[in-house]
Design an enzyme around this catalytic site. Structure first.
Site, short mmCIF file in Angstrom:
data_model
loop_
_atom_site.label_atom_id
_atom_site.label_comp_id
_atom_site.label_asym_id
_atom_site.label_seq_id
_atom_site.Cartn_x
_atom_site.Cartn_y
_atom_site.Cartn_z
CB SER A 113 -8.28 3.31 2.76
OG SER A 113 -7.43 2.74 3.75
CB SER A 164 -8.44 0.49 5.74
OG SER A 164 -9.11 1.70 5.88
CE LYS A 206 -4.02 1.84 2.56
NZ LYS A 206 -4.93 1.59 3.68
#
Lengths: 461, 84
Positions: A151, A175, A76
């Site tokens: 996310s 997330s 990420k």
């Protein structure tokens, strides 16, 4: 997953039956072919082939290789990887190149994981849909035309579309679990303080945890073995060793008590409850005892979580003031990030006599105690992950509707517990995930329950 | 336009505060919980400072990204606007 699962693949990579370079080439080809549509990656590691070749050399020459030897890992874009951009999917940091490896990344590299690239995400992890990235929205590979969740949208989509073997995301209020649910993959939020946060660009320091996503439970367990355990440079970590999760995954479930709460039904769409109840029924068939637990203040988690996050995020973003390595955040960020900054400033200014933030920390204690009590009666709590199906990409929804995706995931963050997601079924082709929450540091119990359900589902196919 | 946007966001901030206050009004007072941990480790277990090499590496990397410096190479900072 290339026709084989993660356990089989790591076996093939370690014996040289499959070379790390060959694995990388397959992934790069696929990225070239389909990532234009998926938009899971922001940046590809230019040294990925050389890194794979170094692992192949070690295998050929009979040297020991690490647990992740040759597996391709997506990271990420809010986690530092030396020499690659940590953009947080924001114009604020679009050109920021990390000067260090985060501690979790150092461990991945030490275990011979091959970092293939940096994945897309909601800007500064502020979102639950994967639509707020400055690099464009991510597509849901499992349910085209719908949001992948967020996310950690790119990390989940990359695994779901086989663009990498495993990935790392971050879970602050769901997330990792939310996109794992929407994309039909496995995600595991570790106990707060089990995985080092050093090198992670924080959203809310008291909730954030780096967390694995994988096509199967074994892969998530394997990644956890690599990244978990004490780090001398961090003060908010448990002083514990990493333990083996993969050795005992297929244990007997007899006698394990699975907690369910009627509160879940109140907050979740009926169709989702139907799928989740069926999965819990399967767990009952596997020898677990289903018990009801009380979570009377569950819904108070949401306003409490958003109040704490707003204040901590406001504080965390004060360093993005436009000097040297980034642009001033308020001048270039998207709507949701600005909303949270302004909200955090507003609440911080109104904070007097501990009226809001401190009060929220008290409610956090209450929810933590409530969950601990429930987890005395049960070994794990099983239920839905998100209360509704993912909406169609591009459809505008209100902030409140967006935050509602997090209703069932934020309690584990408030309580610092661990929680995992495994696919339970589908509704009109859209994946639905079962969330399994466990006591602090009892990831193994959670993984075992998830693994048994995964096995039961695959036997039915 | 920007003024209206900020006004709307302030309104949504008020809404979060309001719903939090309403949801938690009758809950009893508790000890505050800052992290999901009962205790934090504030000392390195070995009690030793980082190695000279590690400190020099950090120093070099830090100087490379620091916002601005004076003639002697010291970090220069200024008070942020939002504190005023």
């Amino acid at each position: 997953m290339d026709g084989i699962n993660i356990k089989q693949k790591i076996g093939a990579l370690k014996t040289g039956e499959l070379s790390a370079l060959e694995n990388v080439e397959r992934k790069l080809d696929l990225i070239e072919k389909i990532d234009g549509e998926i938009n899971a990656f922001i940046e590809i590691n230019p040294d990925v082939r050389a890194e794979a070749e170094a692992i192949d050399r070690n295998v050929r020459e009979g040297r020991n290789v690490g647990k992740l030897a040759g597996l391709t890992i997506g990271i990420k874009s809010n986690i530092g990887v030396n020499g690659m951009r940590a953009t947080c999917a924001s114009r604020t940091l679009e050109d920021y190149v990390s000067t260090n490896d985060a501690e979790a990344i150092r461990r991945v590299k030490e275990a011979d994981g091959v970092i293939i690239g940096m994945t897309n995400m909601d800007e500064f992890a502020c979102g639950s849909s994967g639509e707020t990235s400055a690099f464009g929205p991510t597509e849901n590979p499992a349910a085209r035309g719908r949001i992948p969740g967020g996310s950690s949208s790119g990390s989940a989509a990359a695994v779901a579309s086989e663009l990498c073997d495993l990935s790392l995301g971050t879970d602050t209020g769901g997330s990792v679990r939310n996109p794992a649910c929407h994309c039909g993959v496995v995600g595991l939020k570790p106990t707060y303080g089990l995985v080092p946060r050093q090198g992670l660009i924080d959203l809310a320091m008291s909730f954030d945890q780096i967390a694995p996503l994988s096509p199967d439970v074994y892969g998530a367990a394997l990644m956890m073995e690599v990244i978990a355990g004490r780090s001398p440079s961090e003060c908010t970590m448990f002083d514990v060793d990493s333990v083996s999760y993969t050795d005992d995954l297929l244990g007997d479930l007899n006698g394990i008590r699975v907690g369910i709460s009627p509160k879940f039904k109140e907050l979740t769409d009926d169709k989702i409850i139907e799928v989740v109840d069926k999965a819990i029924g399967n767990l009952g068939d596997l020898g677990t005892e289903i018990v009801e637990v009380k979570l009377p203040n569950l819904e108070k988690g949401m306003p409490t979580y958003y109040l704490i996050v707003s204040v901590e995020f406001f504080s965390a973003t004060r360093k993005f003031d436009g000097r040297r390595y980034g642009k001033k955040i308020e001048e270039v960020c998207g709507k949701e990030v600005l909303r949270r900054i302004i909200r955090g400033r507003h609440i911080s200014k109104r904070e007097f006599k501990g009226k809001f933030y401190k009060r929220a920390l008290q409610v956090r204690t209450l929810i933590n105690r409530e969950l601990k009590r429930a987890l005395k009666r049960a070994d794990v709590i099983a239920g839905p992950t998100v209360p509704k199906l993912p909406h169609k990409l591009g459809v505008e929804i209100s902030p409140d509707e967006m935050y509602a995706y997090d209703y069932l995931t934020v309690p584990a963050n408030l309580g610092g517990l661990c929680g995992g997601v495994v696919k339970a079924g589908e509704i009109d082709g859209i994946p639905v995930g079962l969330q399994v929450q466990g006591r602090q540091l009892e990831e193994l119990s959670v993984l075992k329950v998830m693994k048994s359900l995964e096995e039961a589902n695959s036997n039915k196919k | 336009m920007a003024g209206k946007k900020e006004k709307d966001i302030r309104k949504s901030a008020e809404q979060i505060v309001k719903s939090f206050t309403e949801a938690t009004r009758i809950l009893p007072e508790q000890k505050e919980m800052y992290y999901g941990l009962d205790s934090t480790n504030i000392m390195r277990p070995d009690g030793e400072p980082s190695s000279r090499k590690s400190r020099e590496n950090f120093s070099r990397r830090f100087r490379k990204i620091m916002p601005s410096s004076d003639k002697e190479g010291n970090l220069r900072v200024e008070v942020a606007e939002w504190t005023e």
